[in-house]
Enzyme design. Structure first.
Site, PDB file in Angstrom:
ATOM      1  N   HIS A 113      50.142  51.885  48.122  1.00  0.00           N
ATOM      2  CA  HIS A 113      50.458  52.385  46.778  1.00  0.00           C
ATOM      3  C   HIS A 113      51.530  51.516  46.117  1.00  0.00           C
ATOM      4  O   HIS A 113      51.471  51.233  44.931  1.00  0.00           O
ATOM      5  CB  HIS A 113      51.012  53.805  46.855  1.00  0.00           C
ATOM      6  CG  HIS A 113      50.048  54.825  47.370  1.00  0.00           C
ATOM      7  ND1 HIS A 113      50.160  55.392  48.605  1.00  0.00           N
ATOM      8  CD2 HIS A 113      48.954  55.380  46.800  1.00  0.00           C
ATOM      9  CE1 HIS A 113      49.190  56.262  48.785  1.00  0.00           C
ATOM     10  NE2 HIS A 113      48.428  56.264  47.707  1.00  0.00           N
ATOM     11  N   LYS A 115      40.263  49.700  47.950  1.00  0.00           N
ATOM     12  CA  LYS A 115      39.855  50.445  49.148  1.00  0.00           C
ATOM     13  C   LYS A 115      38.850  51.536  48.744  1.00  0.00           C
ATOM     14  O   LYS A 115      37.899  51.804  49.451  1.00  0.00           O
ATOM     15  CB  LYS A 115      41.068  51.050  49.836  1.00  0.00           C
ATOM     16  CG  LYS A 115      40.664  51.974  50.949  1.00  0.00           C
ATOM     17  CD  LYS A 115      41.781  52.251  51.902  1.00  0.00           C
ATOM     18  CE  LYS A 115      41.334  53.231  52.943  1.00  0.00           C
ATOM     19  NZ  LYS A 115      41.096  54.565  52.354  1.00  0.00           N
ATOM     20  N   GLN A 161      35.115  54.405  43.639  1.00  0.00           N
ATOM     21  CA  GLN A 161      35.974  55.065  42.647  1.00  0.00           C
ATOM     22  C   GLN A 161      36.393  54.072  41.567  1.00  0.00           C
ATOM     23  O   GLN A 161      36.348  54.374  40.372  1.00  0.00           O
ATOM     24  CB  GLN A 161      37.200  55.645  43.349  1.00  0.00           C
ATOM     25  CG  GLN A 161      38.296  56.116  42.405  1.00  0.00           C
ATOM     26  CD  GLN A 161      39.419  56.835  43.119  1.00  0.00           C
ATOM     27  OE1 GLN A 161      39.284  57.993  43.449  1.00  0.00           O
ATOM     28  NE2 GLN A 161      40.539  56.176  43.357  1.00  0.00           N
ATOM     29  N   VAL A 177      45.595  46.935  51.162  1.00  0.00           N
ATOM     30  CA  VAL A 177      46.683  46.533  52.059  1.00  0.00           C
ATOM     31  C   VAL A 177      46.362  47.075  53.451  1.00  0.00           C
ATOM     32  O   VAL A 177      45.947  48.230  53.611  1.00  0.00           O
ATOM     33  CB  VAL A 177      48.043  47.085  51.563  1.00  0.00           C
ATOM     34  CG1 VAL A 177      49.170  46.708  52.519  1.00  0.00           C
ATOM     35  CG2 VAL A 177      48.340  46.546  50.167  1.00  0.00           C
TER      36      VAL A 177
HETATM   37  O1  PAF Z   1      42.594  57.595  44.654  1.00  0.00           O
HETATM   38  C1  PAF Z   1      43.294  58.621  44.459  1.00  0.00           C
HETATM   39  O2  PAF Z   1      44.396  58.763  44.971  1.00  0.00           O
HETATM   40  C2  PAF Z   1      42.738  59.716  43.586  1.00  0.00           C
HETATM   41  O3  PAF Z   1      41.361  59.827  43.700  1.00  0.00           O
HETATM   42  C3  PAF Z   1      43.165  59.600  42.112  1.00  0.00           C
HETATM   43  C4  PAF Z   1      42.608  58.338  41.481  1.00  0.00           C
HETATM   44  C5  PAF Z   1      44.681  59.595  41.999  1.00  0.00           C
HETATM   45  C6  PAF Z   1      42.627  60.784  41.304  1.00  0.00           C
HETATM   46  O4  PAF Z   1      43.120  61.986  41.799  1.00  0.00           O
END
Ligand code: PAF
Length: 278
Positions: free
Chosen positions: A33, A146, A150, A173
């Site tokens: 993150h 990753k 999405q 990562v």
């Molecule tokens: O990848 C994530 O952590 C979640 O799917 C997101 C994009 C924050 C949506 O809740």
């Protein structure tokens, strides 16, 4: 760093900003993150992060209740990354009324791979991402590769709704042994943690086979699926797809077609996903 809970406060904090770079997360932040925050900084200013464990994207038998919530530690990490605002709404702040208007990704993209094994997952993701984007109104949003599917779905959603937002994909990562960082890794027992990098090794083997000229992709997938099962995993899928639309390449795909191999499998009670571009 300002920490805001409500949508109104969020808007007030960002009034007048037009280069905001946004990183949505569900918290329990790790180095993966933080790399998204750093990439966001290269693309805009200020950097805004959100932490929201979104109930809409969890199925009835998934880990919504036990999903790790570590807000205090997350705040410390974001402060070090010079994040300007952290948006950390409660479920009630985000959904004061039942969220009846939702975003449904197209069947072809949303119901395969992750969508097949987690029905409704991408409806939940698209709905919350659309709402977060409407609150933050960023110019750029950063998502990790990753979660390859999405990333593609969010990118296409922004394009189809003509949202003036660049969706930037960030490299995965990995730990030194190759395991992709994930909040769910903390559920792994020591023995499972030792086995877990096997998924990435397998993806590398598949990539080598394809690059080495092996074109029977179905047989590669089948062997990989069986290899995982023999090592005690419960695989959902191991699938070689076209990078352009995540559809199977088909018999007449050109040899130059950019591909990606994606996989999801359970190790004990923990479901891991990973992918590798070929
Ligand atoms: O990848 C994530 O952590 C979640 O799917 C997101 C994009 C924050 C949506 O809740």
């Amino acid at each position: 760093m300002k920490i805001v809970r409500s949508i109104e406060e969020m808007r007030a904090q960002l009034r007048g900003q037009n280069r905001t770079a946004f990183v949505p997360t569900m918290g329990n932040l790790h180095e993966g993150h933080l790399s998204l925050m750093r990439l966001a900084r290269q693309h805009g200013d200020p950097v805004v992060a959100s932490i929201f464990v979104n109930p809409l994207q969890f199925g009835p038998n998934e880990d919504f209740e036990k999903y790790p919530r570590t807000l205090e530690a997350d705040i410390q990490k974001l402060q070090k990354e010079n994040v300007y605002v952290l948006f950390a709404p409660t479920v009630h702040d985000m959904y004061p009324q039942p969220q009846e208007y939702r975003v449904h990704p197209p069947h072809t993209l949303g119901n395969m791979l992750e969508g097949e094994f987690r029905p409704g997952f991408f409806h939940g993701v698209c709905t919350v991402v659309m709402k977060l984007m409407s609150c933050v109104q960023p110019r750029v949003a950063v998502f990790g590769k990753k979660d390859y599917q999405q990333l593609m779905i969010v990118r296409q959603m922004c394009a189809q709704f003509a949202l003036p937002i660049d969706v930037v994909g960030a490299e995965t990562v990995r730990d030194v042994d190759g395991l992709a960082l994930s909040s769910r890794n903390r559920y792994l027992s020591p023995a499972e943690r030792a086995e877990a990098p096997g998924l990435y090794r397998l993806l590398n083997r598949i990539r080598d086979e394809v690059l080495g000229g092996q074109r029977d992709l179905k047989s590669i997938e089948f062997k990989a699926f069986r290899a995982l099962a023999e090592r005690g995993w419960v695989p959902d899928y191991v699938s070689i797809r076209k990078r352009s639309d995540l559809q199977p390449p088909g018999a007449c795909a050109s040899v130059d077609e950019p591909l990606v191999v994606t996989a999801a499998a359970k190790l004990g009670a923990t479901r891991l996903i990973d992918n590798l571009e070929i």
